[in-house]
Write an enzyme that holds these catalytic residues in place. Structure first.
Site, PDB file in Angstrom:
ATOM      1  N   TYR A  24      -5.755   6.153  -1.348  1.00 33.45           N
ATOM      2  CA  TYR A  24      -5.415   4.870  -0.732  1.00 33.45           C
ATOM      3  C   TYR A  24      -3.958   4.878  -0.265  1.00 33.45           C
ATOM      4  CZ  TYR A  24      -3.119   0.389  -1.239  1.00 33.45           C
ATOM      5  OH  TYR A  24      -2.283  -0.663  -1.064  1.00 33.45           O
ATOM      6  N   HIS A  46      -7.057  -0.680  -5.539  1.00 36.90           N
ATOM      7  CA  HIS A  46      -7.475  -1.180  -4.234  1.00 36.90           C
ATOM      8  C   HIS A  46      -8.989  -1.351  -4.131  1.00 36.90           C
ATOM      9  CE1 HIS A  46      -6.255  -2.010   0.013  1.00 36.90           C
ATOM     10  NE2 HIS A  46      -5.174  -2.386  -0.652  1.00 36.90           N
TER      11      HIS A  46
HETATM   12  C1  CS2 Z   1      -1.609  -3.558  -1.225  1.00 35.19           C
HETATM   13  C2  CS2 Z   1      -1.410  -4.029   0.166  1.00 35.19           C
HETATM   14  O1  CS2 Z   1       0.607  -4.242  -1.613  1.00 35.19           O
HETATM   15  C3  CS2 Z   1      -0.479  -4.043  -2.121  1.00 35.19           C
HETATM   16  O2  CS2 Z   1      -0.719  -4.174  -3.289  1.00 35.19           O
HETATM   17  O3  CS2 Z   1      -2.821  -3.735  -1.804  1.00 35.19           O
HETATM   18  O4  CS2 Z   1      -0.543  -3.109   0.717  1.00 35.19           O
HETATM   19  C4  CS2 Z   1      -2.600  -4.188   1.062  1.00 35.19           C
HETATM   20  O5  CS2 Z   1      -3.254  -2.979   1.292  1.00 35.19           O
HETATM   21  C5  CS2 Z   1      -2.129  -4.758   2.359  1.00 35.19           C
HETATM   22  O6  CS2 Z   1      -1.373  -5.881   2.116  1.00 35.19           O
HETATM   23  C6  CS2 Z   1      -3.264  -5.083   3.260  1.00 35.19           C
HETATM   24  O7  CS2 Z   1      -2.798  -5.798   4.349  1.00 35.19           O
HETATM   25 MG    MG Z   2      -2.696  -4.346  -3.785  1.00 38.70          MG
END
Ligand code: CS2
Ligand code: MG
Length: 408
Positions: free
Chosen positions: A160, A217
């Site tokens: 991810y 995620h």
């Molecule tokens: C992520 C985010 O910051 C986080 O914890 O899960 O970067 C997420 O992928 C994005 O905000 C999606 O727009």
């Molecule tokens: Mg996140």
């Protein structure tokens, strides 16, 4: 006092920030952020086409009534687009309120409960060596808490949000991805086998004091997440984020029954009603909503209060898609909230971003120090924003190795 006009700007360095400016008949203006990552034009259109015409002539001091007017007035209510648009209006009205009172917003919420608010940075590596280097860099800057993401061997694209080898310094800006989403491949088995060895290496190198956070995620099934949580308890994580898809909150129940690993969830939720069940059941430890797409300060404050009754702390979303305006709004809540936990932080600190949104907020030694300027304490340079044009971007889409679609 009356609202005389409002304008929406879309643009920014590497991000399509959606900035709302509300003007009043007393020369005071307020700023709000409606950036909904990779769907930015939608809250902008909601504001322009439906909300701004209703705002004209309203008394900006009645922020609660204005919030209820839009929320209860929208028959098809909630959802990230509407809540981002309401959130931007709400932030701008608190900004105006603070400027009228000549006080920073945190004073209007109840004053300061702390000076600096603990931040966490994003350390990400194409492989574990890259990741350790990335953590090193944040520790050297004084961060006490770091989110760690690592490429998984033999997994195309590594998992991810994994950068190319050696690109871990370039994490502030999410790149625009062109005409169609990028494809990522996921393999749960490889992830579950490898990730504990990464935590082991981090603890070996950085000792017991570093606060380690990790974001799954939404990729695991409840039973997998429960077993994973149990297995990694010995690494004493600060939190395990979004272990399972957010749609079914009752999945957290199984995880809770099997492990004491602290759970953080909520970045895709946008209302108190989305959060109620999991907070009341105490299925989580940190609530991750954002003032942007959870309806602004007025609504997030209610979520924070409910969370406090159930021993849940805050850990607001702070991905690079949040402009310094919503980060400031969160910083004011963070300064006040008795149940503050931690703040994700990636925005300020680039020259271009500071030029577009000048402010006196300070990030130092892994803490955020909120400015004492009246209102939210962030300005907006309208000349500067003209340098940027909207560029379409997408989140990646994820498939399993056999082609089955999976959760991003
Ligand atoms: C992520 C985010 O910051 C986080 O914890 O899960 O970067 C997420 O992928 C994005 O905000 C999606 O727009
Ligand atoms: Mg996140």
């Amino acid at each position: 006092m009356k609202i005389t006009g409002a304008e929406v700007f879309v643009g920014g360095p590497g991000k399509n920030y959606v900035t709302l400016k509300i003007m009043t008949d007393q020369g005071i203006h307020g700023l709000g952020d409606a950036t909904l990552n990779n769907r930015e034009t939608l809250p902008a259109a909601y504001l322009k086409d439906y909300l701004i015409p209703c705002l004209i002539g309203m008394d900006p001091r009645n922020s609660e009534d204005i919030w209820q007017y839009f929320y209860l007035g929208a028959y098809f209510r909630r959802g990230p687009i509407a809540m981002a648009a309401f959130g931007a209006i709400d932030m701008a009205l608190w900004d105006i309120k603070g400027k009228i009172a000549n006080l920073p917003v945190y004073q209007l919420l109840g004053g300061k409960s702390r000076d600096g608010a603990l931040l966490y940075a994003h350390a990400t590596g194409a492989d574990v060596d890259d990741l350790l280097e990335s953590i090193d860099q944040y520790v050297a800057q004084g961060y006490k808490a770091v989110r760690v993401q690592c490429g998984i061997p033999d997994m195309p694209e590594g998992g991810y949000a994994i950068p190319e080898k050696g690109q871990h310094n370039d994490q502030f800006i999410t790149k625009f991805t062109g005409d169609v989403p990028k494809l990522e491949i996921w393999d749960t088995e490889k992830y579950l086998k490898y990730m504990p060895t990464v935590f082991e290496k981090i603890r070996e190198r950085f000792g017991d004091d570093l606060k380690i956070l990790h974001d799954v995620h939404h990729r695991l099934l409840p039973r997998e997440a429960a077993a994973f949580g149990k297995e990694i308890e010995k690494y004493n994580l600060f939190w395990l984020e979004d272990p399972t898809p957010a749609d079914d909150q009752s999945a957290l129940k199984l995880i809770r029954q099997h492990t004491t690993v602290p759970i953080a969830i909520g970045e895709v939720f946008n209302s108190l009603w989305d959060c109620k069940q999991m907070i009341e059941n105490e299925w989580l430890d940190y609530i991750r909503v954002a003032v942007t797409y959870a309806g602004g300060i007025t609504h997030v404050r209610r979520i924070v209060d409910l969370a406090a009754m159930h021993h849940v702390k805050t850990g607001f979303h702070g991905a690079p898609s949040h402009s310094p305006i919503s980060m400031a709004a969160q910083a004011h809540i963070n300064a006040w909230a008795p149940n503050f936990g931690i703040q994700e932080y990636l925005v300020l600190g680039t020259k271009e971003c500071d030029a577009l949104f000048p402010s006196d907020h300070v990030c130092k030694d892994g803490n955020f120090y909120v400015s004492d300027a009246p209102g939210l304490g962030v300005d907006f340079d309208e000349k500067e924003v003209k340098k940027y044009t909207y560029e379409r971007g997408f989140h990646p889409v994820v498939r399993l190795e056999d082609g089955t679609m999976w959760n991003y």
